[in-house]
Scaffold this motif. Structure first.
Motif, PDB file in Angstrom:
ATOM      1  N   ILE A   1       0.961  -1.137   0.005  1.00  0.00           N
ATOM      2  CA  ILE A   1      -0.033  -0.096   0.047  1.00  0.00           C
ATOM      3  C   ILE A   1       0.774   1.225  -0.069  1.00  0.00           C
ATOM      4  CG2 ILE A   1      -1.765   1.229   1.112  1.00  0.00           C
ATOM      5  CD1 ILE A   1      -2.686  -1.225  -0.087  1.00  0.00           C
ATOM      6  N   GLU A   2       1.991   1.241   0.753  1.00  0.00           N
ATOM      7  CA  GLU A   2       2.719   2.283   0.764  1.00  0.00           C
ATOM      8  C   GLU A   2       3.459   2.424  -0.509  1.00  0.00           C
ATOM      9  OE1 GLU A   2       5.340   3.175   4.443  1.00  0.00           O
ATOM     10  OE2 GLU A   2       4.385   0.998   5.225  1.00  0.00           O
TER      11      GLU A   2
ATOM     12  N   HIS B   1      -4.477   7.643   4.344  1.00  0.00           N
ATOM     13  CA  HIS B   1      -5.139   8.217   5.510  1.00  0.00           C
ATOM     14  C   HIS B   1      -5.567   7.174   6.351  1.00  0.00           C
ATOM     15  CE1 HIS B   1      -5.931  11.854   3.269  1.00  0.00           C
ATOM     16  NE2 HIS B   1      -6.065  11.041   2.341  1.00  0.00           N
ATOM     17  N   LEU B   2      -4.839   7.084   7.732  1.00  0.00           N
ATOM     18  CA  LEU B   2      -5.184   5.891   8.743  1.00  0.00           C
ATOM     19  C   LEU B   2      -6.495   6.295   9.230  1.00  0.00           C
ATOM     20  CD1 LEU B   2      -1.542   5.355   9.881  1.00  0.00           C
ATOM     21  CD2 LEU B   2      -2.843   4.102   8.009  1.00  0.00           C
ATOM     22  N   LEU B   3      -7.376   5.673   9.260  1.00  0.00           N
ATOM     23  CA  LEU B   3      -8.699   5.926   9.928  1.00  0.00           C
ATOM     24  C   LEU B   3      -8.911   5.128  11.337  1.00  0.00           C
ATOM     25  CD1 LEU B   3     -11.087   6.152   6.963  1.00  0.00           C
ATOM     26  CD2 LEU B   3      -9.769   8.081   7.995  1.00  0.00           C
ATOM     27  N   GLY B   4      -8.073   4.244  11.718  1.00  0.00           N
ATOM     28  CA  GLY B   4      -8.172   3.496  12.700  1.00  0.00           C
ATOM     29  C   GLY B   4      -8.956   2.239  12.493  1.00  0.00           C
ATOM     30  N   ARG B   5      -9.325   1.584  13.753  1.00  0.00           N
ATOM     31  CA  ARG B   5     -10.141   0.316  13.526  1.00  0.00           C
ATOM     32  C   ARG B   5     -11.513   0.959  13.795  1.00  0.00           C
ATOM     33  NH1 ARG B   5      -8.530  -4.899  16.837  1.00  0.00           N
ATOM     34  NH2 ARG B   5      -6.952  -5.063  15.130  1.00  0.00           N
ATOM     35  N   VAL B   6     -12.439   0.199  12.780  1.00  0.00           N
ATOM     36  CA  VAL B   6     -13.732   0.665  12.761  1.00  0.00           C
ATOM     37  C   VAL B   6     -14.625  -0.608  12.996  1.00  0.00           C
ATOM     38  CG1 VAL B   6     -15.627   1.522  11.252  1.00  0.00           C
ATOM     39  CG2 VAL B   6     -13.270   2.573  11.287  1.00  0.00           C
TER      40      VAL B   6
ATOM     41  N   ASP C   1      -5.992   8.778  -3.225  1.00  0.00           N
ATOM     42  CA  ASP C   1      -6.136   8.792  -1.867  1.00  0.00           C
ATOM     43  C   ASP C   1      -6.429   7.274  -1.414  1.00  0.00           C
ATOM     44  OD1 ASP C   1      -5.650  11.359  -0.759  1.00  0.00           O
ATOM     45  OD2 ASP C   1      -7.618  12.032  -1.910  1.00  0.00           O
ATOM     46  N   PHE C   2      -5.484   6.903  -0.156  1.00  0.00           N
ATOM     47  CA  PHE C   2      -5.862   5.659   0.028  1.00  0.00           C
ATOM     48  C   PHE C   2      -6.221   5.496   1.454  1.00  0.00           C
ATOM     49  CE2 PHE C   2      -2.889   4.915  -3.288  1.00  0.00           C
ATOM     50  CZ  PHE C   2      -2.949   3.842  -3.895  1.00  0.00           C
ATOM     51  N   LEU C   3      -7.619   5.155   1.746  1.00  0.00           N
ATOM     52  CA  LEU C   3      -8.164   5.165   3.164  1.00  0.00           C
ATOM     53  C   LEU C   3      -7.733   3.605   3.630  1.00  0.00           C
ATOM     54  CD1 LEU C   3     -11.809   6.260   2.603  1.00  0.00           C
ATOM     55  CD2 LEU C   3      -9.569   7.546   2.902  1.00  0.00           C
TER      56      LEU C   3
END
Length: 401
Positions: free
Chosen positions: A255-256, A284-289, A266-268
């Motif tokens: 991914i990187e 964009h690191l959105l954390g665990r959902v 943009d990569f979510l």
């Protein structure tokens, strides 16, 4: 018909949610449904029981490290599970993932075999036909008895006892009445793998695809407005779901690499945030959902979902993404390409980042009928379709002579 499902967890993580969804679906259809699970908090629901303790699981984790036998030990928890089975007296016992330092799998299979209890064994991973490892990757030593395991160090064994573990697993299955045992797999690819083991191929093996909560996972047509909440503009958006970031086993380094190659995208990333340095600005690191509605919104606002694992027996993100009307691009990982909707997915050889970038660019350039995609996926991956598949297996066992 009285069904007892046994799993590591209940109503959390992938298999726990599958078991909980099946339990609710069976109950709604008038089937007498029970669940025994090993790890996590007590849920306090009728017909749902925990049979292990967290401390005891940690003790057995140490035992597994010292002996190199992952699925032995667990004497007290296994005896407690036997007591639950006797008390419930099910028509069918359905085994899911029971590989989390909680139950002696060899004892459990021999107990069910000796008592003549109709049994369904679902392979969510490969450990039942390999004897030890959940993903054998390119290794084929499990075909003729294992030993000298190339993964023994990564699995943190003090001793390599994979040959003994393989023999114990095969002995546990051998001699099971063929009219009393059915093996199911979560993908056609996994069935192909399992049938290569001669100890498994004597039993009927049936693929039953995992089902997801299509009440939550469907296309959200107004999700484009939610791009503003995570500071996205009109640029293409690619979704990536992982347990954590970074995570080499899930291919997060790919991914990187892609983000550096494709600065216009943009990569979510949905997954637990770890320590990362010099991350490209378009990741964009959105954390665990955990909220399924929120996850469905993220899928729906994305233009593609990407999969970069080396091996997956099914891949819930593939099914979830398609149900939300979002196409999938990724590496060939086994299960995903055997369960996907071909019209909306492209897979390339593992590790070929050039081809992956080309496939992603191609997908982003296409104009898909996303409503049609969502409807087709919901029909294929619904909880109802999964329950129908398993009930057909149960009925076949009940009718077998």
């Amino acid at each position: 018909m009285r069904i007892l499902q046994i799993n590591n967890v209940y109503d959390r993580l992938s298999t726990g949610k599958i078991v909980a969804d099946l339990h609710r679906e069976y109950t709604a259809r008038g089937i007498e449904s029970y669940v025994s699970y090993a790890r996590g908090p007590k849920v306090g629901q009728p017909h749902v029981q925990k049979f292990n303790w967290e401390f005891y699981a940690h003790v057995n984790k140490v035992r597994a490290y010292l002996t190199g036998i992952l699925y032995g030990g667990n004497i007290i928890s296994t005896l407690r599970l036997f007591s639950q089975i006797r008390r419930i007296n099910p028509d069918i016992v359905h085994l899911h993932c029971i590989n989390d330092d909680s139950v002696n799998i060899y004892w459990l299979l021999k107990y069910l075999k000796k008592k003549g209890i109709r049994t369904v064994v679902t392979e969510h991973a490969e450990f039942l036909h390999t004897g030890t490892c959940g993903s054998a990757y390119e290794c084929n030593r499990w075909l003729d008895g294992c030993g000298k395991c190339p993964q023994s160090k990564s699995m943190k064994f003090l001793f390599d006892n994979t040959h003994l573990a393989w023999k114990k697993m095969m002995d546990a299955f051998d001699g099971f009445d063929r009219g009393k045992l059915c093996v199911t797999t979560v993908s056609p690819w996994l069935k192909t793998r399992a049938t290569q083991n001669s100890h498994f191929s004597v039993y009927q093996i049936t693929p039953v695809l995992n089902g997801i909560d299509t009440v939550n996972f469907y296309r959200r047509v107004n999700s484009i407005v939610d791009r503003q909440t995570i500071e996205l503009t009109g640029r293409p958006v690619v979704m990536f779901v992982t347990s954590s970031f970074p995570a080499p086993v899930k291919g997060t380094h790919f991914i990187e690499d892609l983000a550096k190659r494709m600065p216009e995208v943009d990569f979510l990333v949905l997954g637990q945030k770890g320590e990362v340095e010099d991350l490209p600005q378009n990741i964009h690191l959105l954390g665990r959902v955990y909220d399924r509605d929120k996850m469905a919104l993220y899928y729906s606002l994305s233009d593609a979902t990407i999969l970069v694992s080396k091996a997956e027996t099914f891949s819930m993100p593939v099914a979830e993404s398609l149900c939300c009307g979002t196409p999938v691009v990724g590496f060939k990982a086994g299960g995903p390409e055997s369960i996907c909707l071909d019209e909306y997915c492209k897979f390339v050889d593992y590790g070929d980042v050039d081809s992956l970038q080309q496939a992603l660019n191609y997908t982003l350039s296409q104009s898909f009928d996303r409503d049609k995609m969502s409807k087709e996926a919901i029909r294929k991956y619904s909880k109802k379709a999964m329950a129908d598949g398993y009930i057909a297996v149960y009925n076949r066992l009940m009718e077998a002579k």
